[in-house]
Each structure stands twice: as structure tokens, then as C-alpha cells.
Design a protein around this motif. Structure first.
Motif, PDB file in Angstrom:
ATOM      1  N   GLN A  53       0.822  -1.203   0.000  1.00 48.24           N
ATOM      2  CA  GLN A  53       0.000   0.000   0.000  1.00 48.24           C
ATOM      3  C   GLN A  53       0.863   1.262   0.000  1.00 48.24           C
ATOM      4  OE1 GLN A  53      -2.530  -0.650   3.405  1.00 48.24           O
ATOM      5  NE2 GLN A  53      -4.168  -1.547   2.144  1.00 48.24           N
ATOM      6  N   LEU A 107       2.444   1.622  -3.462  1.00 49.43           N
ATOM      7  CA  LEU A 107       1.471   2.124  -4.433  1.00 49.43           C
ATOM      8  C   LEU A 107       1.191   3.608  -4.217  1.00 49.43           C
ATOM      9  CD1 LEU A 107      -1.029  -0.880  -4.583  1.00 49.43           C
ATOM     10  CD2 LEU A 107       0.536  -0.122  -6.384  1.00 49.43           C
ATOM     11  N   GLN A 108       1.134   4.047  -2.975  1.00 51.42           N
ATOM     12  CA  GLN A 108       0.906   5.462  -2.688  1.00 51.42           C
ATOM     13  C   GLN A 108       2.077   6.310  -3.186  1.00 51.42           C
ATOM     14  OE1 GLN A 108      -1.864   6.965  -1.519  1.00 51.42           O
ATOM     15  NE2 GLN A 108      -0.813   8.875  -1.949  1.00 51.42           N
ATOM     16  N   GLN A 109       3.307   5.834  -2.982  1.00 51.43           N
ATOM     17  CA  GLN A 109       4.479   6.558  -3.477  1.00 51.43           C
ATOM     18  C   GLN A 109       4.470   6.631  -4.995  1.00 51.43           C
ATOM     19  OE1 GLN A 109       7.924   4.573  -1.904  1.00 51.43           O
ATOM     20  NE2 GLN A 109       7.568   5.275   0.195  1.00 51.43           N
ATOM     21  N   MET A 110       4.104   5.533  -5.638  1.00 56.86           N
ATOM     22  CA  MET A 110       4.046   5.520  -7.101  1.00 56.86           C
ATOM     23  C   MET A 110       2.975   6.485  -7.606  1.00 56.86           C
ATOM     24  SD  MET A 110       4.525   1.432  -7.843  1.00 56.86           S
ATOM     25  CE  MET A 110       4.084   1.566  -9.552  1.00 56.86           C
ATOM     26  N   GLN A 111       1.832   6.518  -6.935  1.00 57.66           N
ATOM     27  CA  GLN A 111       0.767   7.439  -7.325  1.00 57.66           C
ATOM     28  C   GLN A 111       1.221   8.886  -7.177  1.00 57.66           C
ATOM     29  OE1 GLN A 111      -2.146   7.003  -8.752  1.00 57.66           O
ATOM     30  NE2 GLN A 111      -2.670   9.164  -8.659  1.00 57.66           N
ATOM     31  N   THR A 112       1.917   9.199  -6.089  1.00 57.27           N
ATOM     32  CA  THR A 112       2.411  10.557  -5.855  1.00 57.27           C
ATOM     33  C   THR A 112       3.409  10.954  -6.941  1.00 57.27           C
ATOM     34  OG1 THR A 112       2.089  10.290  -3.478  1.00 57.27           O
ATOM     35  CG2 THR A 112       3.585  12.035  -4.175  1.00 57.27           C
ATOM     36  N   ARG A 113       4.325  10.068  -7.271  1.00 55.11           N
ATOM     37  CA  ARG A 113       5.315  10.364  -8.314  1.00 55.11           C
ATOM     38  C   ARG A 113       4.660  10.501  -9.679  1.00 55.11           C
ATOM     39  NH1 ARG A 113      10.412   6.489  -6.604  1.00 55.11           N
ATOM     40  NH2 ARG A 113      10.884   7.576  -4.671  1.00 55.11           N
ATOM     41  N   PHE A 114       3.703   9.638  -9.969  1.00 48.17           N
ATOM     42  CA  PHE A 114       2.995   9.713 -11.243  1.00 48.17           C
ATOM     43  C   PHE A 114       2.260  11.039 -11.359  1.00 48.17           C
ATOM     44  CE2 PHE A 114      -0.810   9.000 -13.843  1.00 48.17           C
ATOM     45  CZ  PHE A 114      -0.220   8.576 -15.017  1.00 48.17           C
ATOM     46  N   GLN A 115       1.627  11.470 -10.280  1.00 51.07           N
ATOM     47  CA  GLN A 115       0.906  12.738 -10.291  1.00 51.07           C
ATOM     48  C   GLN A 115       1.875  13.904 -10.530  1.00 51.07           C
ATOM     49  OE1 GLN A 115      -2.389  13.111 -10.156  1.00 51.07           O
ATOM     50  NE2 GLN A 115      -2.202  15.321 -10.396  1.00 51.07           N
ATOM     51  N   SER A 173       2.937  13.890 -14.147  1.00 54.81           N
ATOM     52  CA  SER A 173       1.832  14.355 -14.999  1.00 54.81           C
ATOM     53  C   SER A 173       1.727  15.870 -14.963  1.00 54.81           C
ATOM     54  CB  SER A 173       0.516  13.732 -14.546  1.00 54.81           C
ATOM     55  OG  SER A 173       0.521  12.344 -14.732  1.00 54.81           O
TER      56      SER A 173
END
Length: 90
Positions: free
Chosen positions: A21, A24-32, A35
């Protein structure tokens, strides 16, 4: 001892779940962040194109108004630096 062995896999599974979890949160933050960076660069690129188009429109309007032959400020600056350019234009 069997009771301890049963809790270890449960604890290990819980730890793995928390780890995944967090990952995944770190990946979401980096992806955002990536972007947003791409969007900003795209906006800057479009603004640059619009500025280029505006400059071209201004030059076209100047040409239509008959000011094409009038020296631009940069041309008059060059003329001051190089007196030969004044003689060539007459």
C-alpha cells in the motif's frame, strides 16, 4: 509453538500489505508529479507557439500598413554601430 507459527504468517501478510500500500501510494504521488510537470511543459510550449504566431501577425500587419520598409529598432541600432549600412540604404 504452533500458535506462534500461525501468527507469524498473518503478521508477515499484514506487513506485506502495508508495504505494498505504501509503495502504491508513493508511485501514485510520483505519477501525479510527473503528470503535472508534463502538463506545465505542454502549456509553456503552446504559449511559445502562440507568441510566435502573434509576432508573425504583427509583422504581417506592419507589412500590410506599408511599414515593411521602415527600420525596426534593432535595425536602427545596427545602423548606428555600422555607418556603412546607412550609405548602402540610400
Amino acid at each position: 509453538m504452533d500458535g506462534q507459527d500461525n501468527e507469524n504468517p498473518k503478521q508477515s501478510t499484514a506487513d506485506m500489505t502495508v508495504f505494498v500500500q505504501n509503495l502504491l501510494q508513493q508511485m501514485q504521488t510520483r505519477f501525479q508529479a510527473m503528470s503535472e510537470s508534463i502538463i506545465c511543459k505542454n502549456i509553456l510550449f503552446k504559449m511559445g507557439n502562440r507568441i510566435d504566431e502573434l509576432e508573425q501577425s504583427i509583422n504581417d500587419l506592419r507589412a500590410e500598413m506599408g511599414q515593411e520598409g521602415s527600420p525596426s529598432p534593432s535595425a536602427s541600432l545596427k545602423a548606428r554601430e555600422d555607418p556603412k549600412s546607412i550609405d548602402d540604404s540610400t
